[in-house]
Design an enzyme around this catalytic site. Structure first.
Site, PDB file in Angstrom:
ATOM      1  N   HIS A  24       0.748  -1.176   0.019  1.00  0.00           N
ATOM      2  CA  HIS A  24       0.050  -0.160  -0.047  1.00  0.00           C
ATOM      3  C   HIS A  24       1.064   1.363  -0.056  1.00  0.00           C
ATOM      4  CE1 HIS A  24      -3.693  -2.134   1.907  1.00  0.00           C
ATOM      5  NE2 HIS A  24      -3.322  -2.856   0.882  1.00  0.00           N
ATOM      6  N   GLU A  55       1.113   3.708   1.930  1.00  0.00           N
ATOM      7  CA  GLU A  55       1.831   4.099   3.265  1.00  0.00           C
ATOM      8  C   GLU A  55       3.084   2.993   3.607  1.00  0.00           C
ATOM      9  OE1 GLU A  55      -1.288   3.464   2.622  1.00  0.00           O
ATOM     10  OE2 GLU A  55      -2.723   4.354   4.235  1.00  0.00           O
ATOM     11  N   CYS A 103      -5.863   1.773   6.025  1.00  0.00           N
ATOM     12  CA  CYS A 103      -6.403   0.619   6.271  1.00  0.00           C
ATOM     13  C   CYS A 103      -5.713   0.138   7.734  1.00  0.00           C
ATOM     14  CB  CYS A 103      -6.243  -0.395   5.446  1.00  0.00           C
ATOM     15  SG  CYS A 103      -4.432  -0.840   5.287  1.00  0.00           S
ATOM     16  N   CYS A 141      -2.045  -0.500   7.836  1.00  0.00           N
ATOM     17  CA  CYS A 141      -1.278   0.685   7.369  1.00  0.00           C
ATOM     18  C   CYS A 141      -0.978   1.512   8.647  1.00  0.00           C
ATOM     19  CB  CYS A 141      -1.553   1.542   6.134  1.00  0.00           C
ATOM     20  SG  CYS A 141      -1.163   0.630   4.767  1.00  0.00           S
TER      21      CYS A 141
END
Length: 167
Positions: free
Chosen positions: A59, A61, A89, A92
């Protein structure tokens, strides 16, 4: 350089939006953008690379945290602010705790986008983290939410089934 928290947050969120735009234009990448800022300077930036790398943890991040770790040769980043175009999420948000990020600032919220972008169980991880770790991290949402949400399907829209990650 902007001189208020709101102006500063908007300034760096625009940089995260540029990362989202870059991800959107990169084959196999994704439209979530992220920058990490320390002392008024962007020290790492990235966008979602999960499909491109065949890595469900890539992701925006996580990609950006990894870049900062490679630069600093450390895993404790104590002090910076992470800006991301979409509410983090649970994976993260937890990674930010482990990395000792002091602030998370995000753009589009769960209410601004289709539910497919979030955990299947619909756990609001940022609320959980903000409550459980309130002494360690500040979480601010909705900065330039309208601009950020342009990259994503909206609530009530029907995304193509092949794009729905959490079905």
């Amino acid at each position: 350089m902007p001189n208020t928290t709101t102006q500063t947050d908007e300034h760096f969120m625009r940089a995260a939006i540029e990362q989202a735009r870059a991800g959107d234009l990169t084959p196999g990448a994704g439209e979530v953008g992220c920058v990490i800022v320390r002392d008024g300077q962007i020290v790492a930036s990235g966008h979602n690379e999960a499909e491109m790398r065949h890595d469900p943890t890539a992701h925006a991040e996580i990609v950006t945290l990894r870049k900062l770790g490679q630069q600093t040769k450390a895993k404790d980043f104590s002090g910076p602010t992470l800006y991301v175009t979409l509410q983090p999420c649970s994976m993260c948000a937890a990674a930010c705790i482990w990395a000792k990020i002091n602030r998370i600032v995000f753009g589009a919220t769960r209410a601004d986008v289709h539910s497919m972008y979030f955990d299947v169980r619909h756990v609001n991880a940022t609320d959980l983290i903000a409550d459980a770790f309130k002494e360690d991290i500040e979480i601010i949402g909705g900065i330039l939410a309208k601009e950020c949400s342009k990259f994503y399907y909206k609530p009530g829209e029907t995304p193509p089934i092949e794009e729905q990650e959490n079905r």
